[in-house]
Design an enzyme around this catalytic site. Sequence first.
Site, PDB file in Angstrom:
ATOM      1  CE  LYS A 126      -4.465   0.840   0.163  1.00  0.00           C
ATOM      2  NZ  LYS A 126      -5.612  -0.018  -0.171  1.00  0.00           N
ATOM      3  CG  ASP A 166      -7.376   3.279  -0.840  1.00  0.00           C
ATOM      4  OD1 ASP A 166      -7.683   2.098  -0.777  1.00  0.00           O
ATOM      5  OD2 ASP A 166      -7.619   4.074   0.102  1.00  0.00           O
TER       6      ASP A 166
HETATM    7  N1  GLU Z   1      -7.474   0.253  -2.878  1.00  0.00           N
HETATM    8  C1  GLU Z   1      -8.209  -0.953  -3.191  1.00  0.00           C
HETATM    9  C2  GLU Z   1      -8.205  -1.857  -1.982  1.00  0.00           C
HETATM   10  O1  GLU Z   1      -8.267  -1.385  -0.867  1.00  0.00           O
HETATM   11  C3  GLU Z   1      -7.743  -1.604  -4.493  1.00  0.00           C
HETATM   12  C4  GLU Z   1      -6.309  -1.977  -4.581  1.00  0.00           C
HETATM   13  C5  GLU Z   1      -5.870  -2.455  -5.954  1.00  0.00           C
HETATM   14  O2  GLU Z   1      -6.669  -2.511  -6.876  1.00  0.00           O
HETATM   15  O3  GLU Z   1      -4.685  -2.785  -6.055  1.00  0.00           O
HETATM   16  O4  GLU Z   1      -8.219  -3.058  -2.080  1.00  0.00           O
END
Ligand code: GLU
Length: 444
Positions: A126, A166
């Site tokens: 992340k 996100d």
């Molecule tokens: N931000 C999204 C999550 O919390 C998607 C992450 C992604 O597609 O890599 O899973």
Amino acid sequence: MSYVDDVIAKVTKENPGEPEFHQTLNEVLNSLRVVVEQNEEEYRRDALLERLANPERQIKFRVPWVDDNGQVQVNTGYRVQFNSAIGPYKGGLRFHPSVNIGIIKFLGFEQIFKNSLTGLPIGGGKGGSNFDPKGKSDREVMAFCQSFMNELYRHIGQDIDVPAGDIGVGAREVGYLYGQYKRLTGQYEGVLTGKGLSFGGSLARTEATGYGLLYFTNEMLKANGESFEGKTVTVSGAGNVAIYAIEKAYELGAKPVTASDSTGWVYDPEGIDLALLKDVKEVRRGRMSDYAAERSSAEYHEGRGVWQIEADVALPCATQNELGIEDAKQLVANNTFAVAEGANMPTTLEATKYLQDNGVLFGPAKAANAGGVAVSALEMSQNSERLSWTFDEVDTMLKRIMKDIFTKLDTTSAKYDAEKDYVLGANVAGFERVVDAMQTQGIV
Ligand code: GLU
């Protein structure tokens, strides 16, 4: 002290001032007791939980950029590469003033288990920044994204780490980030997901988290003799997750009656006007008050409060810790029978326990909102084979993945004598796959 307690105490002490990370660590490790106790000696010897709770790598960097007045601004950028046991690091970027290392670590830790539950080959990561895209011009957002990528590009790659969106990072931001990556490296590769359809994005990625949430919740309801047909649903948030959760709720025969943003919320007893909500939020980048001004059936309230509205099912789709103990009490008093998390960790530990103790079906985020990252992994597959699949092909796979995730939670919770404890089911099922890979790959 048990191994789990030892590790919670040690990791909490070594990482002070990161309450959201401590919260997820407590939730996950407490559910893992049932497995850890069976393998306590081996896991302790191998420091398995310490390795799981410590990111493989965390990167923090300066992001200088010039605003429209010629003033230089400096933000902080982060990327936490948490665990690559089952695939390249995968997870979104969050641009929001609340972002700090603890927030990114909580999101990255959750992502390990979420990604594992999808059954696809993606590790956990992340990133993000305390940059606030709200109120910035397109040029300022581009300047920020380019500067952010000027550092991030050296740490990512289609087989290394694949960021996505996100909160605060949507198609516009991913586009600017991708353009700068390509300029810096000369590579046209699937290094980001959530891309535009004209340059390698996947159909149904925009809808995936919201649709996936409803597919998952529908399975949870079915397994408990319920359905969405004719039910009232409260939704918080008005971003990508909330909008497509509302869309799919209508398709499944339910009536979604609320939406919210950081300044206020709307109760629309006739059901949210989806076309208007999309126009206000996706096109105009406006506020919920703009929605209410154009919809006579809607009541607008400042602040927060959607959980006081009576509903059968509640879907928190805004942000972490938005549903606390008082909200949980209100939901139980209103006979809400299911809560499923579209946002990451929207329910506090205390509220989750209260809901579960009072027989409310509870679908935890790492399972319920895994549809977004699952379709991101499908976008990676399409990029690797240089092909694009149809909307129906992707949507059919998404539906199957969400159904499989629910089945995993259901069977895992039953296997450990904790039937219908889907929090335990999600944490244990996600953990089992990652641990198998970690143990097989040796001490790395
Ligand atoms: N931000 C999204 C999550 O919390 C998607 C992450 C992604 O597609 O890599 O899973």
